[in-house]
Enzyme design. Sequence first.
Site, PDB file in Angstrom:
ATOM      1  N   SER A  55    -111.729  53.610  77.807  1.00  7.73           N
ATOM      2  CA  SER A  55    -111.246  52.261  78.131  1.00  7.73           C
ATOM      3  C   SER A  55    -109.821  52.228  78.656  1.00  7.73           C
ATOM      4  CB  SER A  55    -111.323  51.363  76.901  1.00  7.73           C
ATOM      5  OG  SER A  55    -110.527  51.892  75.871  1.00  7.73           O
ATOM      6  N   ASP A 346    -104.120  44.437  72.538  1.00  9.07           N
ATOM      7  CA  ASP A 346    -105.045  44.130  71.448  1.00  9.07           C
ATOM      8  C   ASP A 346    -104.843  45.191  70.366  1.00  9.07           C
ATOM      9  OD1 ASP A 346    -106.551  46.383  72.207  1.00  9.07           O
ATOM     10  OD2 ASP A 346    -108.070  45.224  73.265  1.00  9.07           O
ATOM     11  N   HIS A 349    -105.378  48.727  72.411  1.00 12.44           N
ATOM     12  CA  HIS A 349    -104.895  49.085  73.741  1.00 12.44           C
ATOM     13  C   HIS A 349    -103.490  48.571  73.991  1.00 12.44           C
ATOM     14  CE1 HIS A 349    -109.319  48.734  73.924  1.00 12.44           C
ATOM     15  NE2 HIS A 349    -109.206  49.857  74.574  1.00 12.44           N
TER      16      HIS A 349
END
Length: 371
Positions: A55, A346, A349
């Site tokens: 991600s 978040d 990340h």
Amino acid sequence: MDTHQLISNMMLRNFYSVMVITTTCVSVVVFPVISNAAGAPKKKSAPAILVFGDSIVDPGNNNHVATIVKCDFPPYGRDFVGAKPTGRFCNGKVPSDFAANILGLKELVPAYLDPTLTLQDLATGVSFASGGSGYDPLTARIVSVLSLSDQVELFKEYLNKIRQGMGEEAAATIISQSAYLICVGSDDIANTYFSTPTRRLHYDINAYTDLMARYASTFYEELYRIGARRIGVLSLPPIGCLPSQRTSGGGPNRSCSNSSNQAAQLFNSKLSAVLDSLSKTHPDALFVYLDVYNRLTSIIHNPIRYGFEVVVKGCCGTGTIEASILCTSVSDSHTCKDASKYLFWDSYHPSEKGYGILSDMVINEFAARFM
Ligand SMILES: *[C@@H]1O[C@H](CO)[C@@H](O)[C@H](O)[C@H]1NC(C)=O
Ligand SMILES: *[C@@H]1O[C@H](CO)[C@@H](O)[C@H](O)[C@H]1NC(C)=O
């Protein structure tokens, strides 16, 4: 296998994994990059950038994959051009984007699975990365995303399109001169090892990081075999200091989780040895270990120096657990107003600003090896 077959296989797999995964939201970890937003792109140093991983460098491939590991909804993308949630696990740009800019190629690296890509988009670089993926093939399987093998299959399909569209000679230049950026491995430790029993029943952390390192070696050999020669690999970050890991393993004061940090350091030492060994075996190629661990730790210890006010929580929601499907506009009333004060966007990340700072450090180090 073509893209459609690959995706339908994945959808089947997802069907099973949704049954298995109930609450674990998938995490992806972060690698930061620095924003050289102000600086003009440097001289073009490679024809393209080709990106693999999780991600941290997925610009939206998971939008086209049947998985719960997604973020193509607000407040993701809040500070992106047009406030658009593109599928990047961030409020803005991610390290692959910063890298393309630092290399003088383009502002944004698109997702390979984006159906609107032109030949020119392909020729300057794409990302095959998929949020939730890992070196351990089980990691992608648990959350039904693209494994590194799936990403390599897509890369081969990509090369066929380049050969057909541009000819053999141009394709050969792209294969050998491109910058290959890889960022993966955090989800193996944070999700697969510490959050599911499957691996922990059979491996202690030393044996599990050995397994990861073996898969890493196989993957980098495969890239070399296909023709990659400039390979930059981001190390694991201090996983235990990611906000979600402070919450789950950091005790009542939410300090960094020692076990996750030790696991990350152990793997990093093995990854570094794998890349050194590949460099010796293949002296005509660069396999560069890029240290994210110590750089991110330094930012966490000296937030003010880098312009951050908050490093122990993410901006989204309460900042302690939200990521992916848990970070939605429903939690917006808690979400911070100015993400640039936060190292993390978040609970997993980094923010765009955090990524920008890290990318500047790491990508410049990589580029200096071949520019
Ligand atoms: C991690 O280790 C440090 C130093 O050994 C210790 O002070 C700290 O309390 C530990 N943190 C946790 C969450 O166990
Ligand atoms: C948590 O922080 C408080 C106040 O700083 C300190 O007194 C306490 O020892 C800490 N607890 C742990 C488990 O580290």
